[in-house]
Motif scaffolding. Structure first.
Motif, PDB file in Angstrom:
ATOM      1  N   ASP A 142      -1.606   1.698  -6.906  1.00 16.58           N
ATOM      2  CA  ASP A 142      -0.330   1.476  -6.226  1.00 16.58           C
ATOM      3  C   ASP A 142       0.755   1.001  -7.187  1.00 16.58           C
ATOM      4  O   ASP A 142       1.868   1.529  -7.181  1.00 16.58           O
ATOM      5  N   ASP A 155      -5.518  -7.960  -7.586  1.00 13.70           N
ATOM      6  CA  ASP A 155      -6.225  -6.780  -7.069  1.00 13.70           C
ATOM      7  C   ASP A 155      -7.377  -7.244  -6.191  1.00 13.70           C
ATOM      8  O   ASP A 155      -8.326  -7.870  -6.666  1.00 13.70           O
ATOM      9  N   THR A 156      -7.331  -6.938  -4.889  1.00  8.59           N
ATOM     10  CA  THR A 156      -8.386  -7.377  -3.978  1.00  8.59           C
ATOM     11  C   THR A 156      -9.708  -6.661  -4.234  1.00  8.59           C
ATOM     12  O   THR A 156     -10.770  -7.186  -3.908  1.00  8.59           O
ATOM     13  N   VAL A 173       0.199  -9.675 -10.599  1.00  9.26           N
ATOM     14  CA  VAL A 173      -0.506  -8.728  -9.734  1.00  9.26           C
ATOM     15  C   VAL A 173      -1.922  -9.224  -9.463  1.00  9.26           C
ATOM     16  O   VAL A 173      -2.624  -9.677 -10.386  1.00  9.26           O
ATOM     17  N   HIS A 223      -4.965  -3.226  -2.879  1.00  6.76           N
ATOM     18  CA  HIS A 223      -6.380  -2.868  -2.953  1.00  6.76           C
ATOM     19  C   HIS A 223      -6.492  -1.682  -3.890  1.00  6.76           C
ATOM     20  O   HIS A 223      -6.108  -0.575  -3.552  1.00  6.76           O
ATOM     21  N   ASN A 224      -6.988  -1.934  -5.093  1.00  2.00           N
ATOM     22  CA  ASN A 224      -6.921  -1.004  -6.227  1.00  2.00           C
ATOM     23  C   ASN A 224      -5.489  -0.980  -6.741  1.00  2.00           C
ATOM     24  O   ASN A 224      -4.778   0.025  -6.668  1.00  2.00           O
ATOM     25  N   ALA A 225      -5.059  -2.131  -7.241  1.00  3.00           N
ATOM     26  CA  ALA A 225      -3.664  -2.328  -7.651  1.00  3.00           C
ATOM     27  C   ALA A 225      -3.242  -1.381  -8.756  1.00  3.00           C
ATOM     28  O   ALA A 225      -2.063  -1.022  -8.850  1.00  3.00           O
ATOM     29  N   ARG A 226      -4.179  -0.960  -9.585  1.00  2.41           N
ATOM     30  CA  ARG A 226      -3.813  -0.052 -10.674  1.00  2.41           C
ATOM     31  C   ARG A 226      -3.175   1.223 -10.129  1.00  2.41           C
ATOM     32  O   ARG A 226      -2.241   1.763 -10.726  1.00  2.41           O
ATOM     33  N   LYS A 238     -10.945  -5.938  -7.295  1.00  6.58           N
ATOM     34  CA  LYS A 238     -11.587  -6.695  -8.378  1.00  6.58           C
ATOM     35  C   LYS A 238     -12.093  -8.045  -7.890  1.00  6.58           C
ATOM     36  O   LYS A 238     -13.189  -8.477  -8.261  1.00  6.58           O
ATOM     37  N   THR A 251      -5.325  -5.193   4.351  1.00  4.68           N
ATOM     38  CA  THR A 251      -5.529  -5.840   3.052  1.00  4.68           C
ATOM     39  C   THR A 251      -5.157  -7.317   3.116  1.00  4.68           C
ATOM     40  O   THR A 251      -5.779  -8.152   2.447  1.00  4.68           O
ATOM     41  N   ASP A 298       0.856  -1.184   0.000  1.00  4.93           N
ATOM     42  CA  ASP A 298       0.000   0.000   0.000  1.00  4.93           C
ATOM     43  C   ASP A 298       0.893   1.234   0.000  1.00  4.93           C
ATOM     44  O   ASP A 298       1.972   1.234   0.616  1.00  4.93           O
TER      45      ASP A 298
END
Length: 572
Positions: free
Chosen positions: A121, A143-144, A141, A116-119, A146, A186, A35
């Motif tokens: 970070d 993404d939690t 990767v 959480h919202n990997a795009r 999604k 997360t 994060d």
């Protein structure tokens, strides 16, 4: 800079392996949950990283943690300091990203990155890796956000924000907009999602990554419901066996879009439930994409389909009103009257309207008592007068001219220039942030954001709704010329100029056949505010040609739209 530390922990989930499983078992995969805290929402727009936090886990056990503040080489905005609690003083002696990022990449080497919202970070990390000529590892990767959208229903959590999911899965750490704490939360969310999917036979990383593409056989068998739809733009309505409308959507290609609901392309859990109930799909072909969007909004408002989350109740709004009387005051109302008063909004919730009202009362000492006052009132003052938060016309403490001057400044803030409010509240936030009174500063931030957003919305809507007619045309992506007739903010007519036709004659014919629209009081559009905003977005596209404007279509140069960037960074 702190190094990574190993923090043993008991497993949060149990891996369930079959005898003939394929792929990498989840219990053997090492995840690095990361994060970031930043100065804003976009690295490409010049925003910087202020903190990195990460937790390395395998089989539910924590292998190590990584945390460091980062000197962004720029001032941290007051809004961001309030949100994260990270101040300029805290990062003054911290390492810069050129030092912090290589250390993180070493820590995360060989793992699957999770965020959480990997795009957001991963996007920041990759951007600064490029800036500093660092080789970006070929991370997988996960993404939690999604994943949660396919696992957690609306009935369980109001949204898929980290705070909501942490509450649902009873995370041991409460997210607080600090990198390591949010990464720890997360981790618990990831384990909670894995527990659920483990019961459904999802045991490998490959199955976890592909889970959202699973489609029930019953849904696949309904693909024929799309067969009668045209390959044209329009609106589609899913109906159940009782002809009740379940869902309304729009597409540039009705048949192709509806077919995706019965294939692997459709991933939303709630929509999957809707498809199971659907017995028929009807389509309404539209001349243009904008007409389709507007029809969708109107149909959602009419039918209030249970599987549409937005736009179902356009009538449930709140307005902020500056009354027209000898001693004007601010009040919240449900509808706009033809009474020459000033209105701001609409607000989607009363809570937002109350925040905007509080921001104005912080700066302008107009009366807050209810009811009308006579020109020469003779009441006792309330406690607000003693606190110098009201000019107290009730007991004659202020004359009409002085009070009217304050009201003029207030009206100017609402209609044209919000600088006075922005400057005063921003200064107050900075003071509170320096004193580390972040909760109080956050209150002022939310109030200011609500006010600026509402006044910007009103100014844009008013510019369009005071025009009796706007006729515009544009060459669309398919090469055709679309034409729209807008009256008092409502889409009254839409069409496409046929190939070889007389363009002038076609436009005049469309104007003559368009819907008759009557003017509404105040800034209220003759349609829903959302419809008028859709129309505005089309009118503001590149390549628009104005055929005719009946009225004056203009916004104040120094209006609230200037603070749009600030609102984007705040994220409110």
């Amino acid at each position: 800079m702190p190094g990574s530390t190993v923090t043993p922990s008991s497993p949060h989930w149990e891996a369930q392996l079959s005898f003939e499983e394929l792929g990498r078992p989840l219990r053997e995969v090492t995840f690095c949950v990361v994060d970031l805290e930043t100065t804003g929402g976009s690295a490409r727009d010049g925003d910087r990283i202020t903190e990195i936090g990460a937790v390395k886990v395998r089989a539910g056990e924590v292998l190590g943690e990584f945390q460091t503040l980062v000197n962004p080489d720029t001032s941290i905005p007051a809004f961001i300091a309030v949100l994260t609690g990270i101040t300029n003083r805290m990062v003054a002696d911290a390492p810069r990203i050129g030092t912090a990022l290589p250390a993180f990449l070493e820590f995360a080497a060989g793992t699957v990155l999770v965020a959480h919202n990997a795009r957001f970070d991963v996007g920041f990390l990759k951007h600064f890796a490029g800036v500093h000529d660092l080789a970006w590892p070929d991370f997988e990767v996960l993404d939690t956000v999604k994943l949660a959208r396919h696992v957690v229903t609306r009935d369980e959590a109001p949204n898929h924000k980290l705070s909501s999911l942490a509450t649902l899965f009873r995370a041991q750490t409460t997210p607080n907009h600090r990198a390591l704490a949010d990464a720890r939360a997360t981790v618990d969310v990831l384990h909670g999602l894995m527990e659920r999917l483990g019961g459904l036979g999802v045991d490998t990383l490959e199955e976890l990554q592909a889970y959202s593409s699973r489609v029930a056989p019953a849904a696949r068998r309904k693909r024929h419901l799309a067969d009668g739809l045209p390959n044209a733009p329009g609106v589609y309505l899913f109906r159940d066996e009782g002809e009740r409308v379940l869902y309304v959507g729009t597409s540039k290609d009705l048949r192709r879009r509806v077919r995706t609901y019965f294939t692997a392309s459709e991933k939303r859990t709630r929509i999957g439930e809707m498809v199971q109930l659907a017995a028929a799909v009807t389509g309404i072909e539209c001349a243009t994409a904008l007409e389709a969007e507007v029809r969708e909004l109107r149909l959602i408002a009419e039918h209030k389909p249970p599987y549409n989350r937005r736009s179902r109740f356009p009538e449930k709004v709140t307005w902020l009103k500056l009354t027209k009387e000898p001693w004007p005051r601010l009040t919240l109302v449900k509808r706009v009257l033809d009474d020459e008063a000033d209105y701001i909004g609409p607000f989607s919730s009363r809570a937002r309207a109350e925040e905007a009202l509080a921001a104005l009362h912080e700066v302008f000492p107009v009366r807050q008592c209810t009811g009308r006052l006579p020109l020469r009132p003779s009441r006792s003052p309330c406690v607000l007068a003693e606190l110098d938060r009201c000019l107290a016309p009730c007991d004659g403490s202020v004359d009409v001219q002085t009070y009217a001057a304050v009201v003029r400044q207030l009206r100017d803030t609402l209609q044209r220039r919000p600088d006075d409010v922005v400057e005063q509240i921003d200064a107050r936030m900075r003071t509170l942030a320096e004193q580390e009174r972040f909760e109080e500063a956050a209150q002022h931030r939310d109030r200011l954001a609500a006010l600026v957003r509402a006044t910007a919305r009103t100014q844009r809507l008013s510019a369009l709704t005071r025009c009796a007619e706007v006729v515009a045309t544009r060459r669309e992506d398919d090469g055709r010329w679309s034409v729209h007739v807008v009256r008092f903010g409502r889409l009254a007519g839409a069409g496409v100029i046929p190939s070889g036709a007389d363009a002038v004659a076609y436009v005049e014919g469309l104007r003559a056949s368009s819907e008759t629209v009557l003017r509404t009081p105040g800034p209220t559009p003759a349609a829903s505010a959302e419809e008028s905003e859709r129309v505005l977005r089309w009118l503001e596209k590149p390549g628009i040609r104005l055929v005719d404007v009946v009225g004056e279509w203009s916004c104040p140069v120094a209006g609230s739209a200037r603070f749009a960037t600030l609102l984007t960074k705040v994220g409110t």
